[in-house]
Design an enzyme around this catalytic site. Structure first.
Site, short mmCIF file in Angstrom:
data_model
loop_
_atom_site.label_atom_id
_atom_site.label_comp_id
_atom_site.label_asym_id
_atom_site.label_seq_id
_atom_site.Cartn_x
_atom_site.Cartn_y
_atom_site.Cartn_z
N GLU A 16 0.84 -1.20 0.00
CA GLU A 16 0.00 0.00 0.00
C GLU A 16 0.87 1.25 0.00
O GLU A 16 1.88 1.31 0.68
CB GLU A 16 -0.91 0.01 1.23
CG GLU A 16 -1.79 1.27 1.33
CD GLU A 16 -2.63 1.31 2.58
OE1 GLU A 16 -3.59 0.52 2.65
OE2 GLU A 16 -2.31 2.11 3.49
N HIS A 77 -8.48 3.10 -3.28
CA HIS A 77 -9.34 3.17 -2.11
C HIS A 77 -10.48 4.15 -2.35
O HIS A 77 -10.27 5.25 -2.88
CB HIS A 77 -8.56 3.65 -0.89
CG HIS A 77 -7.55 2.67 -0.39
ND1 HIS A 77 -7.26 2.51 0.95
CD2 HIS A 77 -6.74 1.79 -1.03
CE1 HIS A 77 -6.33 1.58 1.11
NE2 HIS A 77 -5.99 1.14 -0.09
N ARG A 107 -15.82 2.37 4.64
CA ARG A 107 -16.65 3.44 5.19
C ARG A 107 -15.81 4.69 5.33
O ARG A 107 -16.24 5.80 5.00
CB ARG A 107 -17.22 3.06 6.56
CG ARG A 107 -18.26 4.09 7.03
CD ARG A 107 -18.39 4.18 8.51
NE ARG A 107 -17.18 4.65 9.19
CZ ARG A 107 -17.09 4.80 10.49
NH1 ARG A 107 -18.12 4.49 11.25
NH2 ARG A 107 -15.97 5.23 11.04
N ASP A 109 -12.75 6.89 7.89
CA ASP A 109 -12.68 7.42 9.25
C ASP A 109 -13.55 8.66 9.40
O ASP A 109 -13.63 9.51 8.49
CB ASP A 109 -11.24 7.79 9.61
CG ASP A 109 -10.32 6.58 9.56
OD1 ASP A 109 -10.79 5.48 9.90
OD2 ASP A 109 -9.14 6.76 9.20
N ALA A 123 -19.55 0.45 5.13
CA ALA A 123 -18.81 -0.06 3.98
C ALA A 123 -19.67 -0.96 3.09
O ALA A 123 -19.51 -0.97 1.87
CB ALA A 123 -17.57 -0.83 4.45
N HIS A 147 -13.20 -3.73 15.04
CA HIS A 147 -13.30 -2.30 14.74
C HIS A 147 -13.67 -1.57 16.01
O HIS A 147 -14.54 -1.99 16.77
CB HIS A 147 -14.36 -2.07 13.66
CG HIS A 147 -14.34 -0.68 13.09
ND1 HIS A 147 -14.82 0.42 13.78
CD2 HIS A 147 -13.89 -0.21 11.90
CE1 HIS A 147 -14.67 1.51 13.03
NE2 HIS A 147 -14.11 1.15 11.88
N LYS A 163 -20.74 -7.29 4.62
CA LYS A 163 -19.86 -6.69 3.61
C LYS A 163 -19.53 -7.70 2.52
O LYS A 163 -19.56 -7.37 1.33
CB LYS A 163 -18.57 -6.20 4.29
CG LYS A 163 -17.67 -5.37 3.42
CD LYS A 163 -16.38 -5.00 4.16
CE LYS A 163 -16.64 -4.25 5.45
NZ LYS A 163 -15.38 -3.81 6.11
N GLN A 174 -6.78 -4.85 8.83
CA GLN A 174 -6.09 -3.75 9.49
C GLN A 174 -4.78 -4.28 10.08
O GLN A 174 -4.64 -5.48 10.33
CB GLN A 174 -6.98 -3.20 10.60
CG GLN A 174 -6.43 -1.97 11.30
CD GLN A 174 -7.32 -1.54 12.45
OE1 GLN A 174 -7.56 -2.32 13.37
NE2 GLN A 174 -7.82 -0.33 12.40
N GLN A 210 5.24 7.55 15.81
CA GLN A 210 4.35 7.30 14.67
C GLN A 210 3.56 6.01 14.87
O GLN A 210 2.35 5.97 14.68
CB GLN A 210 5.17 7.22 13.38
CG GLN A 210 4.32 6.95 12.14
CD GLN A 210 5.19 6.68 10.92
OE1 GLN A 210 6.00 5.75 10.91
NE2 GLN A 210 5.05 7.52 9.91
#
Length: 290
Positions: A16, A77, A107, A109, A123, A147, A163, A174, A210
């Site tokens: 990604e 995306h 969906r 953020d 989603a 989630h 979904k 994730q 980070q």
């Protein structure tokens, strides 16, 4: 060949990238993509900014460069929470014009102070809309550690089933830092009748603040040994990078040996560390041709 068909023959490896906010960042991404070409990933996904409020044209441009410039399948995306049907159609039209037929339906953020727009509240709403339109292979997201807006794990799996039923062809998880959480999630998904391929999302650590911020925003707990690694090397960037890469490599080796459908590497637009991770694990993927 459809992306989902690749899972029938091998353990998939994908990566990604995200659209930078500055022109310098865009130029850096161009070089990153050229460097990543040598890895020969099965596909590269391109994000669309926080909540889907980023520049659609830049995401489409990068996806075009990946697929038509580098010859690597691209996945764009599309977060739906701040999109209308018209804006989604516009993005899909732009992708179709460039021969790009793979999207990741999310969906997205929520952004504090910004009210959702349109009709894509979940989603599966967006997935069903794209599926009805036709012409696209749809990827969905899943959450091994639930989630953070779900009531519980049962509720989370229920929504994941919805979904998939709406048209998701395969799933990308994730990020997680404890493989057992992924294995437990796999079992729950299988028991719930989910049969589509599930890729494991892996992120390497090169910066303590980070990774802690990402974990907090995503609601993903860090295991004790990961926290110990961060604390031990937080003031030594080179050592932390090496330790983070080693941790990611260890996760991947374990997942591949356990028969995971695929690995999706969140590169943070860093081709050097992505290359090091690939070099350390590529033999594992070539040894798992089905």
């Amino acid at each position: 060949m459809k992306l989902v068909d690749a899972f029938k023959h091998k353990t998939v490896f994908s990566i990604e990238v995200f659209p930078p906010k500055t022109e310098v960042g865009v130029e850096h991404l161009h070089q990153t993509l050229e460097n990543l070409q040598g890895i020969h990933p099965d596909f590269i996904s391109v994000t669309l900014g926080a909540g889907g409020t980023g520049r659609h044209d830049l995401t489409v441009h990068i996806a075009d460069e990946i697929q038509n410039g580098l010859g690597i399948p691209a996945v764009a995306h599309i977060p739906g929470i701040y999109q209308t049907k018209e804006s989604v159609d516009e993005i899909l039209d732009q992708l179709e014009e460039r021969g790009i037929s793979n999207v990741l339906a999310l969906r997205g953020d929520r952004i504090e102070g910004l009210a959702p727009t349109g009709v894509f509240h979940h989603a599966d709403d967006l997935t069903a809309y794209i599926q009805q339109r036709g012409g696209f292979e749809i990827v969905g997201a899943c959450y091994p550690q639930v989630h953070q807006e779900s009531n519980n794990a049962v509720d989370d799996i229920k929504h994941l089933c919805e979904k998939v039923d709406a048209g998701a062809d395969h799933l990308i998880s994730q990020v997680f830092f404890d493989n057992q959480c992924f294995y437990d999630f796999q079992e729950k998904a299988e028991l719930s009748g989910i049969e589509v391929p599930i890729e494991a999302g892996i992120m390497h650590c090169t910066n303590k603040k980070q990774i802690e911020r990402i974990a907090q925003v995503a609601g993903v707990p860090l295991p004790h040994k990961y926290v110990a690694m961060l604390s031990r090397y937080e003031n030594n960037p080179e050592a932390l990078r090496d330790a983070g890469i080693a941790y990611a490599v260890d996760q991947i080796a374990d997942l591949v040996s356990q028969g995971v459908d695929g690995i999706h590497l969140y590169t943070m637009n860093n081709s050097d560390t992505a290359q090091r991770i690939w070099d350390a694990t590529k033999s594992l993927f070539s040894a798992t041709v089905k």
